[in-house]
Scaffold this motif. Structure first.
Motif, PDB file in Angstrom:
ATOM      1  N   ILE A 206     -24.501  27.357 -16.207  1.00 54.02           N
ATOM      2  CA  ILE A 206     -25.472  27.045 -15.145  1.00 54.02           C
ATOM      3  C   ILE A 206     -25.430  28.169 -14.115  1.00 54.02           C
ATOM      4  O   ILE A 206     -24.382  28.407 -13.495  1.00 54.02           O
ATOM      5  CB  ILE A 206     -25.130  25.715 -14.443  1.00 54.02           C
ATOM      6  CG1 ILE A 206     -25.091  24.563 -15.449  1.00 54.02           C
ATOM      7  CG2 ILE A 206     -26.135  25.422 -13.325  1.00 54.02           C
ATOM      8  CD1 ILE A 206     -24.652  23.225 -14.850  1.00 54.02           C
ATOM      9  N   GLU A 207     -26.532  28.847 -13.941  1.00 54.53           N
ATOM     10  CA  GLU A 207     -26.576  29.968 -12.983  1.00 54.53           C
ATOM     11  C   GLU A 207     -27.780  29.799 -12.063  1.00 54.53           C
ATOM     12  O   GLU A 207     -28.892  29.532 -12.505  1.00 54.53           O
ATOM     13  CB  GLU A 207     -26.666  31.305 -13.733  1.00 54.53           C
ATOM     14  CG  GLU A 207     -26.878  32.535 -12.868  1.00 54.53           C
ATOM     15  CD  GLU A 207     -25.832  32.716 -11.762  1.00 54.53           C
ATOM     16  OE1 GLU A 207     -24.640  32.834 -12.077  1.00 54.53           O
ATOM     17  OE2 GLU A 207     -26.222  32.713 -10.570  1.00 54.53           O
ATOM     18  N   ARG A 208     -27.515  30.005 -10.787  1.00 54.98           N
ATOM     19  CA  ARG A 208     -28.539  29.800  -9.776  1.00 54.98           C
ATOM     20  C   ARG A 208     -29.406  31.043  -9.563  1.00 54.98           C
ATOM     21  O   ARG A 208     -30.557  30.933  -9.132  1.00 54.98           O
ATOM     22  CB  ARG A 208     -27.809  29.471  -8.483  1.00 54.98           C
ATOM     23  CG  ARG A 208     -28.685  28.981  -7.429  1.00 54.98           C
ATOM     24  CD  ARG A 208     -27.859  28.621  -6.236  1.00 54.98           C
ATOM     25  NE  ARG A 208     -28.772  28.265  -5.179  1.00 54.98           N
ATOM     26  CZ  ARG A 208     -28.411  27.859  -3.994  1.00 54.98           C
ATOM     27  NH1 ARG A 208     -27.144  27.752  -3.702  1.00 54.98           N
ATOM     28  NH2 ARG A 208     -29.300  27.562  -3.091  1.00 54.98           N
TER      29      ARG A 208
ATOM     30  N   VAL B 284     -19.861  27.383 -14.750  1.00 57.69           N
ATOM     31  CA  VAL B 284     -20.768  27.378 -13.608  1.00 57.69           C
ATOM     32  C   VAL B 284     -20.725  28.761 -12.972  1.00 57.69           C
ATOM     33  O   VAL B 284     -19.652  29.298 -12.720  1.00 57.69           O
ATOM     34  CB  VAL B 284     -20.372  26.288 -12.589  1.00 57.69           C
ATOM     35  CG1 VAL B 284     -21.395  26.231 -11.473  1.00 57.69           C
ATOM     36  CG2 VAL B 284     -20.278  24.942 -13.267  1.00 57.69           C
ATOM     37  N   GLY B 285     -21.904  29.350 -12.762  1.00 60.54           N
ATOM     38  CA  GLY B 285     -21.981  30.665 -12.127  1.00 60.54           C
ATOM     39  C   GLY B 285     -21.561  31.813 -13.033  1.00 60.54           C
ATOM     40  O   GLY B 285     -20.652  32.571 -12.687  1.00 60.54           O
ATOM     41  N   PRO B 286     -22.211  31.978 -14.180  1.00 67.94           N
ATOM     42  CA  PRO B 286     -21.824  33.073 -15.084  1.00 67.94           C
ATOM     43  C   PRO B 286     -22.172  34.451 -14.549  1.00 67.94           C
ATOM     44  O   PRO B 286     -21.595  35.448 -14.998  1.00 67.94           O
ATOM     45  CB  PRO B 286     -22.616  32.773 -16.366  1.00 67.94           C
ATOM     46  CG  PRO B 286     -23.799  31.973 -15.899  1.00 67.94           C
ATOM     47  CD  PRO B 286     -23.291  31.146 -14.755  1.00 67.94           C
TER      48      PRO B 286
ATOM     49  N   SER C 282     -14.715  28.329 -14.495  1.00 69.15           N
ATOM     50  CA  SER C 282     -15.662  28.848 -13.531  1.00 69.15           C
ATOM     51  C   SER C 282     -15.034  29.773 -12.496  1.00 69.15           C
ATOM     52  O   SER C 282     -13.899  29.569 -12.081  1.00 69.15           O
ATOM     53  CB  SER C 282     -16.305  27.646 -12.828  1.00 69.15           C
ATOM     54  OG  SER C 282     -17.389  28.071 -12.079  1.00 69.15           O
ATOM     55  N   ASN C 283     -15.794  30.773 -12.133  1.00 66.50           N
ATOM     56  CA  ASN C 283     -15.441  31.650 -11.015  1.00 66.50           C
ATOM     57  C   ASN C 283     -16.595  31.543 -10.035  1.00 66.50           C
ATOM     58  O   ASN C 283     -17.648  32.127 -10.236  1.00 66.50           O
ATOM     59  CB  ASN C 283     -15.288  33.092 -11.535  1.00 66.50           C
ATOM     60  CG  ASN C 283     -15.165  34.100 -10.405  1.00 66.50           C
ATOM     61  OD1 ASN C 283     -14.813  33.750  -9.277  1.00 66.50           O
ATOM     62  ND2 ASN C 283     -15.462  35.360 -10.709  1.00 66.50           N
ATOM     63  N   LEU C 284     -16.391  30.727  -9.008  1.00 64.28           N
ATOM     64  CA  LEU C 284     -17.495  30.370  -8.103  1.00 64.28           C
ATOM     65  C   LEU C 284     -17.233  30.798  -6.671  1.00 64.28           C
ATOM     66  O   LEU C 284     -16.084  30.998  -6.296  1.00 64.28           O
ATOM     67  CB  LEU C 284     -17.640  28.850  -8.096  1.00 64.28           C
ATOM     68  CG  LEU C 284     -18.546  28.292  -9.161  1.00 64.28           C
ATOM     69  CD1 LEU C 284     -18.388  26.791  -9.224  1.00 64.28           C
ATOM     70  CD2 LEU C 284     -19.989  28.633  -8.873  1.00 64.28           C
TER      71      LEU C 284
ATOM     72  N   GLY D 227     -30.308  26.980 -12.389  1.00 64.20           N
ATOM     73  CA  GLY D 227     -30.380  25.959 -11.343  1.00 64.20           C
ATOM     74  C   GLY D 227     -29.115  25.928 -10.520  1.00 64.20           C
ATOM     75  O   GLY D 227     -28.181  26.702 -10.741  1.00 64.20           O
ATOM     76  N   ASP D 228     -29.121  24.988  -9.559  1.00 64.97           N
ATOM     77  CA  ASP D 228     -27.995  24.826  -8.645  1.00 64.97           C
ATOM     78  C   ASP D 228     -27.039  23.789  -9.234  1.00 64.97           C
ATOM     79  O   ASP D 228     -27.413  22.628  -9.404  1.00 64.97           O
ATOM     80  CB  ASP D 228     -28.550  24.359  -7.285  1.00 64.97           C
ATOM     81  CG  ASP D 228     -27.463  24.211  -6.239  1.00 64.97           C
ATOM     82  OD1 ASP D 228     -26.268  24.139  -6.596  1.00 64.97           O
ATOM     83  OD2 ASP D 228     -27.831  24.173  -5.049  1.00 64.97           O
ATOM     84  N   ALA D 229     -25.809  24.210  -9.497  1.00 65.65           N
ATOM     85  CA  ALA D 229     -24.835  23.307 -10.123  1.00 65.65           C
ATOM     86  C   ALA D 229     -24.546  22.088  -9.256  1.00 65.65           C
ATOM     87  O   ALA D 229     -24.123  21.051  -9.767  1.00 65.65           O
ATOM     88  CB  ALA D 229     -23.544  24.061 -10.402  1.00 65.65           C
TER      89      ALA D 229
HETATM   90  N1  SAM Z   1     -18.721  34.485 -13.398  1.00 66.05           N
HETATM   91  C1  SAM Z   1     -19.093  35.809 -12.913  1.00 66.05           C
HETATM   92  C2  SAM Z   1     -17.874  36.695 -12.879  1.00 66.05           C
HETATM   93  O1  SAM Z   1     -16.764  36.141 -12.968  1.00 66.05           O
HETATM   94  O2  SAM Z   1     -18.030  37.904 -12.783  1.00 66.05           O
HETATM   95  C3  SAM Z   1     -19.743  35.725 -11.536  1.00 66.05           C
HETATM   96  C4  SAM Z   1     -18.863  35.159 -10.443  1.00 66.05           C
HETATM   97  S1  SAM Z   1     -19.604  35.138  -8.823  1.00 66.05           S
HETATM   98  C5  SAM Z   1     -18.137  34.909  -7.853  1.00 66.05           C
HETATM   99  C6  SAM Z   1     -20.298  33.517  -8.636  1.00 66.05           C
HETATM  100  C7  SAM Z   1     -21.568  33.223  -9.424  1.00 66.05           C
HETATM  101  O3  SAM Z   1     -21.966  31.885  -9.127  1.00 66.05           O
HETATM  102  C8  SAM Z   1     -22.753  34.099  -9.068  1.00 66.05           C
HETATM  103  O4  SAM Z   1     -23.389  34.560 -10.226  1.00 66.05           O
HETATM  104  C9  SAM Z   1     -23.691  33.172  -8.271  1.00 66.05           C
HETATM  105  O5  SAM Z   1     -25.048  33.510  -8.406  1.00 66.05           O
HETATM  106  C10 SAM Z   1     -23.378  31.836  -8.920  1.00 66.05           C
HETATM  107  N2  SAM Z   1     -23.643  30.676  -8.051  1.00 66.05           N
HETATM  108  C11 SAM Z   1     -23.453  30.576  -6.707  1.00 66.05           C
HETATM  109  N3  SAM Z   1     -23.767  29.339  -6.282  1.00 66.05           N
HETATM  110  C12 SAM Z   1     -24.155  28.644  -7.378  1.00 66.05           C
HETATM  111  C13 SAM Z   1     -24.604  27.310  -7.579  1.00 66.05           C
HETATM  112  N4  SAM Z   1     -24.713  26.448  -6.565  1.00 66.05           N
HETATM  113  N5  SAM Z   1     -24.928  26.920  -8.846  1.00 66.05           N
HETATM  114  C14 SAM Z   1     -24.829  27.791  -9.879  1.00 66.05           C
HETATM  115  N6  SAM Z   1     -24.407  29.058  -9.755  1.00 66.05           N
HETATM  116  C15 SAM Z   1     -24.080  29.483  -8.509  1.00 66.05           C
END
Ligand code: SAM
Length: 276
Positions: free
Chosen positions: A73-75, A52-54, A118-120, A99-101
């Motif tokens: 899944i990326e928003r 989640v959140g790549p 995940s890193n969110l 989309g929104d996870a």
């Molecule tokens: N995984 C990457 C990294 O480690 O460099 C990005 C980490 S960043 C902290 C968080 C990611 O989550 C961002 O790309 C953001 O757009 C995405 N994100 C935030 N809220 C989200 C949601 N509700 N659903 C999916 N992705 C989301």
């Protein structure tokens, strides 16, 4: 599979992926650190992974290099073209979902049980974690490898008597094991957040017999809602809880923060048994 990819910073520049504060974007670029995170679930070759959140795909790269089949899944719409390049470099291994996870029915995306990595952003990560831990048991996932603010990571893995101990620890540990797999310094992120982080690893274990999650939740909500009060005060709103505590020998002059996860489970079981 030997794949040569352009440096992540170059990908970010080419796609104009300036970090958005609103989306909680703090990116990781250090390939060695990312590879270490991808090793936490152990043996991802040919395994399904939900990420989640790549973002621009740093962790995704490490997961793919470990041989995983990734559903991401990326928003943030801006990240999708960069992720499509990665999907093209790993044909058939990366499925992208924009989309929104918090809104997507993730279990429906898988036939088997994925690992979740995940890193969110903090708020989204905690909300998803609570959902994943509250699912039917055994859960639809094999393991959780999640980055959190260090303070939240400590709340997840803490034990009775620790300052950080509370409802999140009970939820994370009553039918799972939870540990901090590695601390991550704030300077590893771009831009660096204000606080330190840590990767938490959670593995499901056997569901204790005769305990309903709802009962456990009502008990922990009441007990930790007034964590400085004695149980004989804080548990009053839960009908039958004080009698159940006395029956199983939990001293009701104790406070919630001293009651172990196992004792909360026993208390929930005794309460449910009395109602059956
Ligand atoms: N995984 C990457 C990294 O480690 O460099 C990005 C980490 S960043 C902290 C968080 C990611 O989550 C961002 O790309 C953001 O757009 C995405 N994100 C935030 N809220 C989200 C949601 N509700 N659903 C999916 N992705 C989301």
């Amino acid at each position: 599979m030997d794949v040569t990819l352009p440096p992540l910073r170059e990908v970010i520049q080419r796609h104009g992926l300036s970090a958005s504060k609103a989306l909680g974007q703090n990116f990781l670029f250090d390939g060695q650190l990312l590879a270490r995170i991808a090793r936490v679930p152990c043996g991802l070759a040919d395994q399904e992974v939900l990420e989640v959140g790549p973002g621009p795909g740093g962790l995704t790269r490490a997961l793919l290099a470990a041989g995983a089949r990734v559903t991401a899944i990326e928003r943030d719409h801006r990240c999708i073209p960069a992720l499509e390049e990665l999907a093209a470099a790993y044909p058939g291994k990366l499925r992208l979902i924009e989309g929104d996870a918090l809104e997507i029915d993730a279990p429906a995306l898988f036939d088997g049980k994925p690992h979740i990595v995940s890193n969110l952003p903090y708020n989204v990560g905690t909300a998803l974690l609570i959902g994943w831990l509250s699912s039917d048991w055994a859960p639809w996932w094999q393991s959780l490898t999640l980055m959190f603010q260090k303070e939240v990571a400590e709340r997840i893995v803490s034990s009775a008597g620790d300052d950080a101990y509370g409802r999140l620890a009970v939820l994370a540990q009553w039918r799972s094991t939870a540990r901090i797999a590695m601390p991550v310094h704030r300077s590893a992120f771009t831009p660096p957040p204000k606080v330190m982080s840590a990767v938490v690893h959670i593995l499901p274990s056997v569901m204790p017999d005769g305990v309903r999650m709802q009962t456990l939740e009502r008990l922990t909500a009441a007990a930790f809602g007034q964590r400085r009060k004695m149980l004989r005060q804080s548990l009053k709103p839960v009908a039958g809880a004080l009698a159940a505590a006395e029956r199983i020998g939990i001293d009701t002059t104790r406070r919630a923060e001293t009651v172990s996860v196992e004792e909360f489970v026993e208390l929930a079981r005794a309460l449910d048994a009395a109602r059956a």
